[in-house]
Enzyme design. Structure first.
Site: not given
Ligand SMILES: Cc1cc2nc3c(=O)[nH]c(=O)nc-3n(C[C@H](O)[C@H](O)[C@H](O)COP(=O)(O)O)c2cc1C
Ligand SMILES: [Mn+2]
Length: 503
Positions: A190, A220, A223, A231, A280
């Site tokens: 997003h 969240a 998530m 969120e 990663e």
């Molecule tokens: C510790 C942590 C690090 C993360 N790093 C990334 C990242 O660098 N890039 C990414 O796209 N998602 C990353 N994520 C996963 C996203 O936060 C997750 O897919 C989330 O759903 C994205 O928000 P959105 O659904 O609103 O797009 C990470 C999650 C966690 C818990």
């Molecule tokens: Mn979202």
């Protein structure tokens, strides 16, 4: 008055961990260059208490780092205790209880955040020439990383140009300059989707990043809730209280009022810079970085004695597994259940580094559906791989619900004894997926498709509501009175009471 509690106040969360003995306040000098991260890695891998680095060499007095904010705890401290504390739940909350809680909030009415005039995050305000990210102890997390990472456990705040949807999401940010960061902004996520809307208008994306956020809000933000869902409203529903937010200093965004550190500014519409590599979530360190968008910081606000939380990504279990994996399991389980499939539980085994989701199937309901293995696999693939959640996780493992899928030993046993080579795996080469999965071919990375499968550990009899054999073990092979007697007399036989609990 600021909002309190471990779910909605990061400082309270840290204090509770210290009080519970699930964090240690480290007063000896520790370097933010590799040493803090090395300690944090060892903490994850030994399930030790979270390290609070209170004396960082080279940093301003009072500036702190918390490592392993959602690492697992030693068995006697409640394995999932630190994760549960993110939601204000008891330390002995089970994964199943946590998922039910997360799912019920998905079906509750959102509770919008409450705007307050000010809050602890405004205790210090840096604008203009005072903006300097180097004032913070920005850690080097792995020896071969392409730079130092400020944002590994914080979330981005962006809103659509029409102001109808505000997204909170986690994505890493690397230090690029005194007032700039660089980080991934994938269009399927997003953050990237909203950034694209502003770019198409030729405008900068107004942006903020929240570090040391209310723990439930951070979770969240990791998530995969559907597009156009705020969120913040979900967190309100989850915790039962509106999140208190304040307006940023320089743009029209709102951030949690008690956050430790808030960065504000914009994402450049066209400027990119090299980012990474970084160790990663899948557990590998690759050699190459990539160009990514540049984030410009125009103001920084922070609490006195700010605490920067960090995730040192890599081999499990770290927060990409305990937070991301758990949140994926909740949204995936919700989708599968809502679709009417005979699914009782879903879990991203932390050990599998968020590269698989195990789905347990209610075999009695399965028999009534009269689905074949292929039909069930296709239906599961369609529901999951076609969703925002299923884009993230490439492999699905189906097992009968006699297996506790949160217990990796039982999952391994089911895979070894029930998966049939050659016939038990269904491939979905056209399904779209996250290009970070380490085994993808160059072609799959380029097209964003493939490398996805459903592996069935269901026995043919289970499609008819029967099983091939029963488990032979303490719980399954003895009458209750015998088991009871054995348990009661355990120490009298001469055994210690503290061994692993039997299955
Ligand atoms: C510790 C942590 C690090 C993360 N790093 C990334 C990242 O660098 N890039 C990414 O796209 N998602 C990353 N994520 C996963 C996203 O936060 C997750 O897919 C989330 O759903 C994205 O928000 P959105 O659904 O609103 O797009 C990470 C999650 C966690 C818990
Ligand atoms: Mn979202």
């Amino acid at each position: 008055m600021t909002q309190h509690g471990t779910a909605l106040n990061f400082r309270d969360f840290v204090e509770e961990l210290l009080a519970e003995g699930d964090a240690v306040d480290i007063r000896t000098p520790v370097s933010p260059t590799l040493e803090a991260a090395a300690i944090t890695r060892r903490v994850y891998e030994t399930r030790s208490p979270a390290p609070l680095f209170s004396n960082l060499s080279g940093a301003e007095a009072g500036f702190r780092i918390l490592g392993a904010p959602a690492g697992l705890s030693g068995a006697r401290k409640g394995t999932y205790g630190r994760l549960a504390a993110h939601f204000g739940l008891p330390r002995d909350t089970t994964p199943r209880e946590l998922l039910e809680k997360l799912i019920s909030a998905m079906h509750a009415d959102p509770v919008a955040p409450r705007v307050v005039d000010t809050g602890p995050c405004k205790e210090n305000v840096l604008t203009g020439d005072d903006v300097d990210l180097e004032r913070f102890p920005v850690p080097l997390l792995h020896e071969r990383d392409g730079g130092r990472y400020l944002g590994t456990y914080g979330f981005h705040v962006v809103a659509t140009p029409d102001g109808r949807w505000t997204s909170w999401s986690i994505s890493r940010t690397m230090l690029h300059g005194r007032t700039t960061l660089v980080g991934p902004c994938m269009p399927q996520q997003h953050l990237g989707a909203i950034h694209r809307m502003w770019r198409e208008r030729g405008e900068r994306t107004p942006w903020a990043m929240v570090l040391g956020a209310p723990p439930a809000a951070l979770a969240a933000a990791g998530m995969p809730l559907p597009a156009e869902v705020d969120e913040s409203g979900y967190v309100g529903a989850l915790t039962g209280s509106p999140v208190e937010v304040v307006r940023t200093e320089t743009n029209d965004l709102y951030v949690p009022a008690n956050a430790e550190i808030v960065l504000e500014g914009y994402i450049s519409p066209d400027e990119t810079a090299p980012e990474g590599p970084m160790g990663e979530y899948h557990g590998y360190q690759f050699a190459e970085g990539r160009p990514q968008p540049v984030f410009h910081v125009e103001a920084i606000t922070f609490r006195d004695d700010p605490i920067l939380p960090i995730c040192v990504a890599g081999l499990p279990p770290e927060e990409n597994h305990t937070i991301w994996g758990t949140m994926i399991a909740a949204t995936g389980l919700d989708r599968l259940r809502s679709s009417g499939l005979p699914v009782s539980m879903a879990w991203c085994s932390y050990e599998a580094a968020t590269c698989w989701i195990v789905v347990s199937v209610d075999t009695r309901r399965l028999a009534r559906t009269r689905l074949s293995e292929r039909e069930l696999s296709d239906a599961v693939a369609e529901v999951l791989f076609g969703s925002h959640t299923g884009w993230l996780v490439p492999k699905v493992i189906l097992v009968a619900d006699d297996i506790d899928i949160t217990d990796i030993d039982q999952v391994v046993w089911a895979m070894a004894t029930r998966y049939h080579p050659g016939t038990g795996e269904y491939l979905y080469p056209d399904a779209p997926g996250i290009p970070l999965v380490p085994y993808l071919t160059e072609e799959e990375v380029r097209t964003g498709r493939g490398g996805k499968s459903v592996m069935s550990c269901l026995q043919p009899e289970q499609f008819e509501g029967r099983a091939r054999g029963t488990a032979a073990g303490f719980r399954h092979s003895y009458p209750e009175d015998v088991r009871k007697r054995v348990c009661e007399n355990w120490t009298d036989y001469g055994f210690s009471a503290t061994g692993l609990p039997p299955r």
